[in-house]
Structure formats: C-alpha cells, structure tokens
Scaffold this active site. Structure first.
Site, PDB file in Angstrom:
ATOM      1  CG  HIS A 106      40.456  37.700  40.131  1.00  0.00           C
ATOM      2  ND1 HIS A 106      41.109  37.494  38.949  1.00  0.00           N
ATOM      3  CD2 HIS A 106      39.159  37.946  39.807  1.00  0.00           C
ATOM      4  CE1 HIS A 106      40.248  37.636  37.949  1.00  0.00           C
ATOM      5  NE2 HIS A 106      39.067  37.910  38.441  1.00  0.00           N
ATOM      6  CG  ASP A 143      44.020  35.869  40.282  1.00  0.00           C
ATOM      7  OD1 ASP A 143      43.252  34.911  40.137  1.00  0.00           O
ATOM      8  OD2 ASP A 143      43.836  37.002  39.756  1.00  0.00           O
TER       9      ASP A 143
HETATM   10  C1  XLS Z   1      35.822  37.007  33.092  1.00  0.00           C
HETATM   11  C2  XLS Z   1      36.316  38.327  33.389  1.00  0.00           C
HETATM   12  C3  XLS Z   1      37.177  38.453  34.636  1.00  0.00           C
HETATM   13  C4  XLS Z   1      37.287  39.874  35.087  1.00  0.00           C
HETATM   14  C5  XLS Z   1      37.800  40.058  36.462  1.00  0.00           C
HETATM   15  O1  XLS Z   1      35.304  36.733  32.033  1.00  0.00           O
HETATM   16  O2  XLS Z   1      36.997  38.793  32.253  1.00  0.00           O
HETATM   17  O3  XLS Z   1      38.427  37.883  34.440  1.00  0.00           O
HETATM   18  O4  XLS Z   1      38.072  40.640  34.209  1.00  0.00           O
HETATM   19  O5  XLS Z   1      37.088  39.347  37.393  1.00  0.00           O
END
Ligand code: XLS
Ligand code: CA
Ligand code: CA
Length: 440
Positions: free
Chosen positions: A102, A105
């Site tokens: 993301h 991140d």
């Molecule tokens: C949350 C999601 C998230 C997505 C990406 O539950 O798994 O991490 O994979 O935003």
C-alpha cells in the site's frame, strides 16, 4: 544484503526428509510440475504491510515485534528506506520473486498531500533500485484509503465529497507508482467502503459513487498507459459491518450492473472467503467459472475465531483445493500468491518471519503437487462428468439446447414418473482426496 536478517542463510530446497527448519521440504522453485516450474506456477509474493510495518499490536496491548530497523523511528524517511532494504533482503533469502504494497506502507505521510506524494516518489525510487539489484518484481500496488481518520465514513463511498476527491488523488498517485515500478496488477480492496447503519446511509448513492470512482480509475489507467490487471478484493465485514464487496458473486453483479466487468478480475483472500461463510475453494471456483480469477491473498483464518486473523497458510487440504482451482484456471497469469499474512503476536523475533514464509510456501508447493496429480488422473472430472451424463442425451440434451419448455417437460414427466437417482459418493471422494494428499 546481509544486514537485518544476519543469522539467516539463504533458504534452499532439501526435500521432504529434511528436518532442517530453515529449508524447504516441498518448494523446489526449478522443479517442473507439468510444463511449468514451481516458481512459475506459484508466483509467491511478500506483503509489505504485515512483514515490514506491523508491530504486533492488538486491542489489548502494545507492539511486541523486534525489528532491527525500528530504532530509526524518529527519522521516518530513513526508517522507510531501511524497511525496504530489510524487505528485499528477506525476499532474496527466501527466494520470493514478488512483493505487494500500500502507498502508506512504503513512505510516511507528509504534512499535506503534496508532501506525501514527494515522500512516495523518493522511496519508490529507492525501491526501484532494490528491484533492479535483486530482480524481485512488483505483483501489485494499492492505496491505503482506510486508516487515516479522514476515511472514517469511507473513501469512494464517503458522504463527504472532499473525501472522495482526496481518495481519488491518492489512488491516482498509487497507480502512477505501481506503473513506474512495473506492477503487474493494481488492487482495490474496499477498506471502509460499506456501512454501519441504514439510519444514516444513502446506499444507492454510495454504490453509484463507488462505480463512478472505479470508472475514473479505468479512464486514468488508459490515459497513462497502465496495462496491469485491475483487481477487486472481496471481503464481507471488518472494518464495517456491511462491506459492499461482500464476496465474489456480489462483486461480479456490481461490476456487471455498472458496466465495469470488462476491466476487473478478483483478488481472492482465503480468510475473507471464510468470513463470508464460504470455503476458499468456493470463492476461487466462482471466480474461475466466470473468467475473473485474477490473484490470491494466501493466508488462512481460524475456524474458532470470527475475524480476519490473517495467519500463514498451513492447511494442506485447503491449499490442495485452491491449487486445483488455479490449475483448472490455466494458472494465475499476471496474478500470484501473496502472503497477506502475519506472524502471531508471540512470534516476535525476525526469524519467525522466515519460518512463517517457509511454512506457507511449502504448504502451497505440496498443494500444487497433490492438485496436479489429482487433475492428471481426472478422477474427480470423470466422476462429475458421469454424474451429469443425463444431460448428454435424450431429454437432458433437449433441456440444454432449449428445445423444450414446461409443457413438453410435463408430457415427459407424465410418462417417466418413476425416477431413480444415483449416490453422490461424497465420502468415497473425500477418501480418494486424502489418498492423493498422503501420496504426493
Ligand atoms: C484487509 C485486506 C487488505 C488488502 C489490501 O483485510 O486484506 O490488506 O489486501 O488493501
Ligand atoms: Ca488481502
Ligand atoms: Ca485479511
């Protein structure tokens, strides 16, 4: 690259007899399964957030994770660079060929959007260097439009148009970075796109706005020449009570209703499937038969807990059936198996990240082997074909070819009112599946 995981050797394949916890027992990247190597089939990916930024906090306590880069916390840009270096060192040692992130991140938020974007550019450039050095590639990028307080009512489905605009700006930037880093996909997970109560919600407007937002993303991808695959990641609940992207079937009908279906496939997460009351295999299967199986977030939930525990996948039964669907799909194409999984709070040492990924990679490698031999034998295909064989001829064929309607079928039923059925043989098939798992 030997700074953050100093005592960890490069992890290699030693075979199933090995007792070395720092070795693969099943994952042998160059081994051919059919016409592809394991590496080509599985396309493993590390999730930046769980592995590099998660601290191990929970609602009852502070973080527990020991991470060598955390001493840089007073200098967020240095911390972001160190994290990236640690991540690439770990992927290199584990032989993981892809990663996912993301925007939030990889780089710290600035005082405003412009500064946040500047930070992203600097860190993306750093990551690009590490990608060139290691050959590791970007499976997908995404924008975190759910953590910041501005997204309290959602992003593309917020009641506040200023928030919609901010989310659009954020996704625009995340798409640009994903393109610049050669990302093969771009993911939209709903985040806070859902609602808590209809007492304050205009659902119709929120859903239409979500469709408008996704159309804008499609338009912008065309404009900048981003050719990666767009993926939507379904999840039924958490953080909101009713998430709009509930499951594959819900998302598919939403995409169809808004003429978005040509542009999107699914990123299916195992733990989200089980939260929706489905099996992982069910969600993969629904996506496959509709031609929208794009990528996978490889993890597992806990059957005794009702939330998104994001554990590393260790259940061979589940990975076998998942790989079965993936093989039947002809593979994942641009997609991969992204470990959207976190070590438990008590597994706080850096080496636990290594054990966790080894466990996940071996579990999927074993699943691949079992699924491949199951498919080769055609044992399930043959059974299913025979089970539906009444539709190959006679009245069944007429039904398929739409040659008959209710009146003709009534005539037929009047003449054939003594019906004989055959057993579905579920237990026999489960026993056959176990046999393949034990043998592979
Ligand atoms: C949350 C999601 C998230 C997505 C990406 O539950 O798994 O991490 O994979 O935003
Ligand atoms: Ca996920
Ligand atoms: Ca999850």
């Amino acid at each position: 690259m030997n700074k953050y995981f100093k005592n960890i050797p490069t992890i290699t394949y030693e075979g199933k007899k090995s007792k070395n916890p720092l070795a693969f027992k099943y994952y042998n990247p160059t081994e051919k399964i059919g016409d592809k190597t394991m590496e080509e089939h599985l396309r493993f990916s590390m999730a930046y957030w769980h592995t590099l930024t998660a601290e191990g906090t929970d609602p009852f306590g502070a973080g527990t994770m020991l991470r060598d880069w955390d001493h840089l916390e007073n200098n967020p840009m240095d911390l972001a660079k160190a994290r990236a270096e640690a991540g690439f060192e770990l992927m290199k040692k584990l032989n993981i060929p892809f990663f996912c992130f993301h925007d939030a991140d990889i780089a710290p938020a600035g005082k405003d959007l412009a500064e946040s974007n500047k930070n992203l550019d600097i860190i993306a450039e750093h990551i690009k260097g590490l990608m060139q050095e290691t050959g590791i590639k970007l499976l997908w990028g995404t924008a975190n439009a759910f953590s910041h307080p501005r997204y309290m009512h959602g992003a593309a489905t917020s009641c506040n148009a200023d928030v919609f605009a901010y989310a659009a700006a954020q996704v625009k930037k995340a798409m640009e970075i994903t393109k610049d880093l050669g990302g093969e996909n771009y993911v939209f997970w709903g985040g806070r796109e859902g609602y808590e109560t209809l007492l304050n919600t205009n659902m119709k407007l929120e859903l239409d706005n979500l469709a408008r937002f996704l159309h804008m993303a499609v338009d912008y991808a065309k404009e900048i020449g981003f050719t990666g695959q767009f993926l939507i990641e379904p999840k039924p609940k958490e953080p909101t009570k009713h998430q709009y992207d509930f499951d594959v079937a819900t998302v598919y009908s939403f995409l169809k209703a808004h003429q978005l279906d040509p542009y999107f496939k699914m990123n299916i997460e195992a733990n989200h499937a089980t939260l929706a009351g489905h099996t992982f295999q069910h969600e993969l299967h629904v996506a496959r038969i509709h031609g929208i199986l794009g990528s996978v977030d490889a993890n597992q939930g806990d059957p005794l807990l009702g939330w998104d525990t994001d554990q590393f996948p260790t259940n061979i039964y589940d990975t076998t059936l998942a790989m079965y669907e993936i093989l039947k799909n002809g593979g994942l194409y641009k997609g991969g198996l992204n470990f959207d999984a976190k070590v438990r709070r008590g597994s706080f040492e850096p080496i636990d990240l290594v054990y966790a990924h080894i466990a996940g990679m071996d579990t999927f490698a074993k699943g691949l082997k079992v699924a491949y031999s199951l498919l080769e034998s055609q044992v399930l295909e043959n059974f299913i074909e025979k089970r539906y064989s009444s539709f190959d001829h006679g009245i069944g064929q007429d039904i398929i070819n739409r040659k008959v309607g209710f009146k003709e079928l009534e005539q037929y039923a009047l003449k054939h009112s003594v019906i004989s059925n055959e057993s579905g043989r579920q237990e026999m098939l489960e026993s056959i599946l176990n046999q393949y798992i034990l043998e592979a």
